[in-house]
Design a protein around this motif. Structure first.
Motif, PDB file in Angstrom:
ATOM      1  N   LYS A  21       0.831  -1.206   0.000  1.00 13.28           N
ATOM      2  CA  LYS A  21       0.000   0.000   0.000  1.00 13.28           C
ATOM      3  C   LYS A  21       0.866   1.256   0.000  1.00 13.28           C
ATOM      4  O   LYS A  21       0.593   2.213  -0.726  1.00 13.28           O
ATOM      5  N   TYR A  22       1.923   1.266   0.806  1.00 10.67           N
ATOM      6  CA  TYR A  22       2.825   2.415   0.874  1.00 10.67           C
ATOM      7  C   TYR A  22       3.506   2.645  -0.478  1.00 10.67           C
ATOM      8  O   TYR A  22       3.598   3.770  -0.953  1.00 10.67           O
TER       9      TYR A  22
ATOM     10  N   HIS B  69       2.461   1.655  -3.533  1.00 12.04           N
ATOM     11  CA  HIS B  69       1.501   2.085  -4.546  1.00 12.04           C
ATOM     12  C   HIS B  69       1.018   3.510  -4.303  1.00 12.04           C
ATOM     13  O   HIS B  69       0.663   4.213  -5.246  1.00 12.04           O
ATOM     14  N   LYS B  70       1.021   3.937  -3.042  1.00 16.82           N
ATOM     15  CA  LYS B  70       0.597   5.299  -2.730  1.00 16.82           C
ATOM     16  C   LYS B  70       1.606   6.313  -3.262  1.00 16.82           C
ATOM     17  O   LYS B  70       1.228   7.410  -3.672  1.00 16.82           O
ATOM     18  N   ASN B  71       2.884   5.956  -3.283  1.00 17.13           N
ATOM     19  CA  ASN B  71       3.939   6.882  -3.685  1.00 17.13           C
ATOM     20  C   ASN B  71       4.298   6.821  -5.164  1.00 17.13           C
ATOM     21  O   ASN B  71       5.145   7.579  -5.618  1.00 17.13           O
TER      22      ASN B  71
ATOM     23  N   LYS C  31       1.064   8.359 -10.893  1.00 20.20           N
ATOM     24  CA  LYS C  31       0.193   7.814 -11.930  1.00 20.20           C
ATOM     25  C   LYS C  31       0.216   8.758 -13.124  1.00 20.20           C
ATOM     26  O   LYS C  31       0.021   9.959 -12.982  1.00 20.20           O
TER      27      LYS C  31
END
Length: 126
Positions: free
Chosen positions: A37-38, A40-42, A45
Motif C-alpha cells: 500500500k505504501y 503504490h501510494k507513492n 500515476k
C-alpha cells in the motif's frame, strides 16, 4: 512420567510451535500488505495520451561504462495507448514499437525541439 504423558507433552510442544509459526506467517503477510500500500501510494500515476512525447528508460545501460550518460533516451511520440499498460511509440525514423507504461516518462521539452541536435562539450576539449 509414563510414555503417554511424554507423548502428550511432545504434541503440546508441536502445537505451540505450529501456532507460533502461524502468527509469524500472518504478521509477515500484514507487513507485506502495508508495504505494498505504501509503495503504490507513492507511485506517480500518468495517463498518457496519443501525441505526447515521452522518454524511454534504457535498463541495459551499464553504469560504469558511461557514468554521466543518461539512462533515458528519446523523445519518442506516443501513437497508441493500449488498455492494459502497453504503449506504442514511434521514433524519429518512423519505426513503431511497444513498451510497458512503467518504462516511460513524459518529455518536458517542446515538441519543436524534440528533433534538434544539442551541442555537446567534452571535458578533454575544454
Amino acid at each position: 512420567m509414563n510414555w503417554i504423558e511424554a507423548v502428550e507433552q511432545r504434541l503440546n510442544g508441536l502445537n505451540e510451535l505450529d501456532e507460533f509459526l502461524l502468527k509469524v506467517y500472518e504478521s509477515s503477510n500484514l507487513y507485506k500488505e502495508k508495504m505494498k500500500k505504501y509503495h503504490h501510494k507513492n507511485i506517480e500515476k500518468h495517463d498518457f495520451v496519443v501525441g505526447d512525447f515521452v522518454l524511454l528508460f534504457n535498463a541495459r545501460l551499464r553504469l560504469f561504462l558511461d557514468k554521466v550518460k543518461s539512462k533515458w533516451t528519446g523523445p519518442f511520440l506516443i501513437t497508441h495507448v493500449f488498455p492494459h499498460g502497453a504503449v506504442e511509440l514511434k521514433n524519429k525514423e518512423g519505426v513503431k514499437f511497444k513498451v510497458k507504461r512503467q518504462h516511460i516518462k513524459i518529455y518536458l521539452g517542446h515538441a519543436e525541439k524534440a528533433n534538434e541536435v544539442i551541442e555537446a562539450y567534452y571535458l578533454d576539449e575544454v
